[in-house]
Scaffold this motif. Structure first.
Motif, PDB file in Angstrom:
ATOM      1  N   SER A  73      23.534  58.163 116.592  1.00 44.80           N
ATOM      2  CA  SER A  73      22.327  57.437 117.212  1.00 44.80           C
ATOM      3  C   SER A  73      23.363  56.109 118.070  1.00 44.80           C
ATOM      4  O   SER A  73      24.226  55.769 117.731  1.00 44.80           O
ATOM      5  N   ARG A 129      24.555  63.476 112.741  1.00 43.66           N
ATOM      6  CA  ARG A 129      23.566  62.982 113.704  1.00 43.66           C
ATOM      7  C   ARG A 129      23.935  61.718 114.199  1.00 43.66           C
ATOM      8  O   ARG A 129      24.162  60.811 113.254  1.00 43.66           O
ATOM      9  N   SER A 149      19.065  63.972 122.778  1.00 43.49           N
ATOM     10  CA  SER A 149      17.749  63.541 122.818  1.00 43.49           C
ATOM     11  C   SER A 149      17.503  61.949 122.965  1.00 43.49           C
ATOM     12  O   SER A 149      18.578  61.326 122.687  1.00 43.49           O
ATOM     13  N   GLY A 196      25.809  56.181 112.766  1.00 40.33           N
ATOM     14  CA  GLY A 196      25.739  57.570 112.135  1.00 40.33           C
ATOM     15  C   GLY A 196      27.162  58.649 112.040  1.00 40.33           C
ATOM     16  O   GLY A 196      26.913  59.795 111.748  1.00 40.33           O
ATOM     17  N   SER A 199      26.919  69.384 109.779  1.00 39.68           N
ATOM     18  CA  SER A 199      25.976  68.746 110.829  1.00 39.68           C
ATOM     19  C   SER A 199      26.159  67.398 110.828  1.00 39.68           C
ATOM     20  O   SER A 199      26.268  66.715 109.423  1.00 39.68           O
ATOM     21  N   TYR A 202      20.279  59.914 121.078  1.00 40.45           N
ATOM     22  CA  TYR A 202      20.882  60.587 119.916  1.00 40.45           C
ATOM     23  C   TYR A 202      21.631  62.110 120.011  1.00 40.45           C
ATOM     24  O   TYR A 202      21.592  62.344 121.259  1.00 40.45           O
ATOM     25  N   LEU A 203      22.426  62.350 119.194  1.00 44.70           N
ATOM     26  CA  LEU A 203      23.247  63.446 119.309  1.00 44.70           C
ATOM     27  C   LEU A 203      23.364  64.363 118.230  1.00 44.70           C
ATOM     28  O   LEU A 203      23.796  63.419 117.212  1.00 44.70           O
ATOM     29  N   GLU A 204      22.250  65.285 118.200  1.00 49.70           N
ATOM     30  CA  GLU A 204      22.370  66.323 116.813  1.00 49.70           C
ATOM     31  C   GLU A 204      23.465  67.418 117.051  1.00 49.70           C
ATOM     32  O   GLU A 204      23.636  67.923 118.132  1.00 49.70           O
ATOM     33  N   MET A 205      24.468  67.136 116.039  1.00 48.50           N
ATOM     34  CA  MET A 205      25.713  68.034 116.197  1.00 48.50           C
ATOM     35  C   MET A 205      25.776  69.155 115.019  1.00 48.50           C
ATOM     36  O   MET A 205      25.565  68.608 113.737  1.00 48.50           O
ATOM     37  N   ASN A 206      25.554  70.129 115.228  1.00 51.74           N
ATOM     38  CA  ASN A 206      25.380  71.277 114.392  1.00 51.74           C
ATOM     39  C   ASN A 206      26.698  72.333 114.540  1.00 51.74           C
ATOM     40  O   ASN A 206      27.320  72.293 115.536  1.00 51.74           O
ATOM     41  N   PHE A 213      25.381  71.394 120.041  1.00 44.14           N
ATOM     42  CA  PHE A 213      24.926  70.010 120.185  1.00 44.14           C
ATOM     43  C   PHE A 213      23.410  69.703 120.996  1.00 44.14           C
ATOM     44  O   PHE A 213      23.274  70.548 121.777  1.00 44.14           O
ATOM     45  N   THR A 214      22.723  68.797 120.287  1.00 44.76           N
ATOM     46  CA  THR A 214      21.470  68.546 121.140  1.00 44.76           C
ATOM     47  C   THR A 214      21.472  67.086 121.455  1.00 44.76           C
ATOM     48  O   THR A 214      21.453  66.362 120.480  1.00 44.76           O
TER      49      THR A 214
END
Length: 124
Positions: free
Chosen positions: A21, A19, A70, A8, A17, A79-83, A67-68
């Motif tokens: 995985s 994301r 989960s 990802g 953003s 996961y790493l959601e990067m905004n 960043f989040t």
């Protein structure tokens, strides 16, 4: 044999953003902590975020609020959601895993298993 595979990564504009995985396989222990680390050009590798074996979350100050981290329902995917990405987020990102409690200090020594890394590049 434990294996961690990241996916990802890529490029984004500042403010954008991405994301990441990480899929883990080969664990025989269900008491696992997982984390994201990164190494920017010319810098030491640093912890970004983790999910400890008890489900608690920790973030580096530099990414908190943007960043989040989960896990998937099966807990073998991280996961790493990067905004709101910034150019200083440019780095090679690594997935890491350890057994038992790893704590919230994001110390490399707590993680025995590492992925190969995936590049994230943020342009201004």
């Amino acid at each position: 044999q434990v294996q961690l595979v990241e996916s990802g990564g890529g490029s984004a504009q500042s403010g954008g953003s991405l994301r990441l995985s990480c899929t883990a396989s080969g664990f025989t222990d269900t008491d696992v902590c997982m984390a994201w680390f990164r190494r920017a050009p010319g810098k030491e590798r640093e912890g970004v975020a983790n999910i400890d074996s008890d489900g608690s979350l920790s973030y580096a100050d530099s990414v908190r609020g943007r960043f989040t981290v989960s896990q998937g329902a099966a807990k073998n995917t991280l996961y790493l959601e990067m905004n709101t990405l910034k150019p200083e987020d440019t780095a090679m990102y690594y997935c890491a895993a350890g057994t038992g409690r790893c704590g919230g200090l994001l110390l490399e020594i707590e993680y025995a298993y590492w992925g190969q890394g995936i590049q994230v590049t943020v342009s201004s």
